[in-house]
Write an enzyme that holds these catalytic residues in place. Structure first.
Site, PDB file in Angstrom:
ATOM      1  CE  LYS A 170      61.675  18.835  23.329  1.00  0.00           C
ATOM      2  NZ  LYS A 170      61.241  17.439  23.177  1.00  0.00           N
ATOM      3  N   GLY A 201      56.796  17.349  23.590  1.00  0.00           N
ATOM      4  CA  GLY A 201      56.590  17.883  22.236  1.00  0.00           C
ATOM      5  C   GLY A 201      57.867  18.024  21.446  1.00  0.00           C
ATOM      6  N   GLY A 203      61.229  19.578  19.740  1.00  0.00           N
ATOM      7  CA  GLY A 203      62.358  20.381  20.183  1.00  0.00           C
ATOM      8  C   GLY A 203      62.307  21.788  19.643  1.00  0.00           C
ATOM      9  N   GLY A 207      61.571  23.221  23.046  1.00  0.00           N
ATOM     10  CA  GLY A 207      62.968  23.507  23.382  1.00  0.00           C
ATOM     11  C   GLY A 207      63.291  24.972  23.130  1.00  0.00           C
ATOM     12  CD  GLU A 245      77.013  16.903  30.170  1.00  0.00           C
ATOM     13  OE1 GLU A 245      77.773  16.058  29.681  1.00  0.00           O
ATOM     14  OE2 GLU A 245      77.300  17.597  31.157  1.00  0.00           O
ATOM     15  CD  GLU A 377      77.411  11.278  18.500  1.00  0.00           C
ATOM     16  OE1 GLU A 377      76.699  12.228  18.122  1.00  0.00           O
ATOM     17  OE2 GLU A 377      77.547  10.965  19.700  1.00  0.00           O
TER      18      GLU A 377
HETATM   19  P1  NAD Z   1      68.858  16.003  19.482  1.00  0.00           P
HETATM   20  O1  NAD Z   1      69.845  17.081  19.664  1.00  0.00           O
HETATM   21  O2  NAD Z   1      68.222  15.854  18.161  1.00  0.00           O
HETATM   22  O3  NAD Z   1      67.659  16.162  20.519  1.00  0.00           O
HETATM   23  C1  NAD Z   1      67.864  16.269  21.912  1.00  0.00           C
HETATM   24  C2  NAD Z   1      66.709  17.026  22.527  1.00  0.00           C
HETATM   25  O4  NAD Z   1      66.716  18.361  22.039  1.00  0.00           O
HETATM   26  C3  NAD Z   1      65.336  16.451  22.191  1.00  0.00           C
HETATM   27  O5  NAD Z   1      64.493  16.550  23.318  1.00  0.00           O
HETATM   28  C4  NAD Z   1      64.864  17.378  21.085  1.00  0.00           C
HETATM   29  O6  NAD Z   1      63.466  17.427  20.971  1.00  0.00           O
HETATM   30  C5  NAD Z   1      65.432  18.706  21.547  1.00  0.00           C
HETATM   31  N1  NAD Z   1      65.586  19.722  20.488  1.00  0.00           N
HETATM   32  C6  NAD Z   1      65.655  19.526  19.148  1.00  0.00           C
HETATM   33  N2  NAD Z   1      65.772  20.712  18.513  1.00  0.00           N
HETATM   34  C7  NAD Z   1      65.799  21.670  19.469  1.00  0.00           C
HETATM   35  C8  NAD Z   1      65.939  23.090  19.443  1.00  0.00           C
HETATM   36  N3  NAD Z   1      66.081  23.768  18.318  1.00  0.00           N
HETATM   37  N4  NAD Z   1      65.933  23.757  20.608  1.00  0.00           N
HETATM   38  C9  NAD Z   1      65.833  23.094  21.792  1.00  0.00           C
HETATM   39  N5  NAD Z   1      65.694  21.744  21.868  1.00  0.00           N
HETATM   40  C10 NAD Z   1      65.685  21.037  20.734  1.00  0.00           C
HETATM   41  O7  NAD Z   1      69.611  14.684  19.937  1.00  0.00           O
HETATM   42  P2  NAD Z   1      69.071  13.199  19.919  1.00  0.00           P
HETATM   43  O8  NAD Z   1      69.070  12.705  18.525  1.00  0.00           O
HETATM   44  O9  NAD Z   1      67.814  13.118  20.721  1.00  0.00           O
HETATM   45  O10 NAD Z   1      70.222  12.482  20.771  1.00  0.00           O
HETATM   46  C11 NAD Z   1      71.400  12.016  20.232  1.00  0.00           C
HETATM   47  C12 NAD Z   1      72.549  12.958  20.527  1.00  0.00           C
HETATM   48  O11 NAD Z   1      72.675  13.172  21.921  1.00  0.00           O
HETATM   49  C13 NAD Z   1      73.882  12.374  20.098  1.00  0.00           C
HETATM   50  O12 NAD Z   1      74.656  13.361  19.479  1.00  0.00           O
HETATM   51  C14 NAD Z   1      74.510  11.957  21.422  1.00  0.00           C
HETATM   52  O13 NAD Z   1      75.919  11.870  21.408  1.00  0.00           O
HETATM   53  C15 NAD Z   1      74.032  13.025  22.327  1.00  0.00           C
HETATM   54  N6  NAD Z   1      74.131  12.584  23.725  1.00  0.00           N
HETATM   55  C16 NAD Z   1      75.057  13.167  24.550  1.00  0.00           C
HETATM   56  C17 NAD Z   1      75.176  12.737  25.867  1.00  0.00           C
HETATM   57  C18 NAD Z   1      76.169  13.341  26.816  1.00  0.00           C
HETATM   58  O14 NAD Z   1      76.023  13.151  28.025  1.00  0.00           O
HETATM   59  N7  NAD Z   1      77.173  14.057  26.354  1.00  0.00           N
HETATM   60  C19 NAD Z   1      74.346  11.730  26.328  1.00  0.00           C
HETATM   61  C20 NAD Z   1      73.427  11.172  25.463  1.00  0.00           C
HETATM   62  C21 NAD Z   1      73.309  11.622  24.158  1.00  0.00           C
END
Ligand code: NAD
Length: 469
Positions: A170, A201, A203, A207, A245, A377
């Site tokens: 996803k 789609g 999250g 998700g 992560e 962050e």
């Molecule tokens: P996010 O958590 O908003 O979204 C990440 C993914 O999760 C997306 O595909 C989103 O659609 C999905 N998602 C959203 N709500 C969900 C739910 N309730 N259930 C399941 N899936 C869901 O994060 P973002 O804004 O896309 O990315 C930024 C964040 O990612 C920052 O906090 C960054 O530090 C972190 N990040 C961590 C790493 C790592 O390796 N530790 C790497 C890159 C980014």
């Protein structure tokens, strides 16, 4: 205009069960760049069923078969690398040199690494009377963010594939294009039907359907801390493994014997790469108190050298990913000003001359570690510089964070620098630079619990069986 209106399920491109679409916005122009279908739980059910059907055969495939497939993918990936990079630029705004360079290059690197690891990986070992067998965990739900979109997809898909798992990916709603091309690559390379599936789609819909699904054995998630917590709760009822992560607020410690101007310039420029949207970015720069002014001057001048603008031009920094992300970053910059942090460079609003696109000024503050901008962050091009008194103080400040993803130490005396690195409570520390595709990557504390990259990335997707006697 790009179109991501079909999903890749069971080796075919299929229409969503329930038609629904959303626009994808180009962050550099704020114009619509394409359309994405928003999947439903029914699409997830179909994808999971396909992955489950494919699991028996793929989990028993030989290492040679998996290596052949990974090498076939590698050939197509290499051919389409420029396209992948262009897609990254269009979906999340990274300069084209970064999109086609490091962004797409990370995917190629993870693919090559998966091949190297698989060539020698020991799936079985005899220990005394016990045969320890590492077996694929099953059907995996892979949920990824938009910031290094290819990196995060490939660091999951290739180890999962190499270990004999089947999967449903996803990708992020904001950045669907590069994942779409990757799915085309997997198809062209001859990935057996059902081994790799992709549903695009929201999250909260796709998700959640994956996290709660009875027939998904594991979720590997990269993204924000709140969503990681939600997924963990959603997955609890079906007792699936959840690899997380998450975010970071990593410290970059410049030791007293380091070349100050040079290291501050490197740290400042590093913070601005990908417009600061990097989980492991060194977003807190720690410098000896006696050299604070020197450090601030170096950071100011480094910021002046960061060109911001159209990612198709020769710039260091493009826009941030979305209007919402732009607003979050602006709020933090305002918070920094309100709480009395010293503005060293940048500040609120768009850089001069840019009236459209989600552009942010490369911004540096000097503050203490209790400031909100030092604790949370920001996920944008905002660096905070914090003074420390001695090495113990530097280590205490660096570790005074809920996060524990990365860390950086600059110093001429290698033994001292390594000693500081050992004291940081984080999953990785880079000492005077360096890069390694085989180095495990993941977080302590609220930065998560998984370890990706290299051999450690394989263990994420394996169960351990003891055959005794
Ligand atoms: P996010 O958590 O908003 O979204 C990440 C993914 O999760 C997306 O595909 C989103 O659609 C999905 N998602 C959203 N709500 C969900 C739910 N309730 N259930 C399941 N899936 C869901 O994060 P973002 O804004 O896309 O990315 C930024 C964040 O990612 C920052 O906090 C960054 O530090 C972190 N990040 C961590 C790493 C790592 O390796 N530790 C790497 C890159 C980014």
């Amino acid at each position: 205009m790009r179109s991501c209106t079909q999903f890749y399920i069971d080796g075919q491109w299929v229409d969503p069960a329930i038609p629904a679409t959303a626009d994808v916005i180009n962050p550099a122009t704020e114009a619509v760049s394409g359309t994405i279908s928003l999947g439903s739980a029914q699409d997830v059910d179909a994808a999971v069923a396909a992955a489950r059907r494919a699991f028996d055969a793929w989990s028993h495939s030989s290492v040679k078969d998996r290596l052949d497939l990974l090498r076939a993918i590698q050939a197509v990936y290499a051919r389409r690398m420029q396209e992948l990079g262009e897609a990254v630029t269009e979906e999340m705004g990274a300069p084209l040199s970064l999109g086609c360079g490091f962004q797409a290059g990370l995917g190629a690197g993870h693919l090559q690494t998966a091949i190297e690891v698989l060539e020698t990986f020991r799936f079985e070992e005899q220990k005394g009377p016990t045969l320890i067998v590492r077996e694929p965990i099953g059907v995996c739900g892979l949920i990824t963010p938009w910031n290094w979109p290819l990196n995060q997809v490939t660091v999951k898909v290739f180890p999962a594939l190499a270990t004999g798992c089947t999967m449903v990916l996803k990708p992020p709603q904001l950045a669907p294009y590069s994942a779409q091309i990757l799915a085309e690559i997997m198809h062209e390379a001859g990935t057996p039907a059902g081994v790799f599936n992709m549903v695009q789609g929201q999250g909260s819909v796709i998700g959640t359907a994956l996290s709660t699904h009875r027939d998904v054995d594991m979720i590997s998630f990269t993204g924000s801390e709140p969503v990681g917590i939600q997924i963990t709760k959603d997955a609890a009822d079906t007792v699936k493994r959840v690899g997380l992560e998450l975010g970071g607020k990593s410290a970059w410690v410049i030791l007293d014997d380091a070349a100050m101007a040079e290291n501050v310039a490197a740290a400042t420029a590093g913070m601005m790469v990908n417009a600061g949207q990097t989980c492991s970015a060194g977003s807190r720069l720690l410098v000896p108190r006696a050299r604070l002014n020197e450090a601030l001057a170096a950071a100011r001048s480094a910021c002046e050298g960061v060109t911001v603008g159209d990612p198709h031009a020769d710039v260091a920094m493009g826009p941030v990913v979305s209007k919402a992300q732009w607003a979050i970053i602006q709020d933090y910059i305002q918070k920094g000003l309100d709480e009395g942090a010293t503005l060293v460079a940048g500040g609120p609003g768009r850089p001069e001359g840019l009236t459209r696109g989600f552009y942010v000024k490369p911004t540096v503050f000097a503050c203490t570690n209790d400031a909100v901008i030092a604790r949370e962050e920001i996920f944008g091009p905002v660096l905070v510089i914090i003074a420390y008194d001695d090495i113990d103080d530097a280590v205490a400040i660096a570790n005074d964070s809920v996060f524990g993803l990365g860390g950086y130490v600059s110093g001429q005396d290698r033994d001292t620098a390594i000693a500081v690195a050992r004291r940081l409570r984080t999953g990785a520390v880079w000492v005077n630079g360096g890069f390694d595709f085989h180095a495990p990557f993941g977080g302590y504390k609220h930065s998560g619990n998984g370890r990706e990259w290299g051999e450690h990335g394989f263990h994420e997707y394996l169960e351990i069986k003891s055959i005794v006697g």
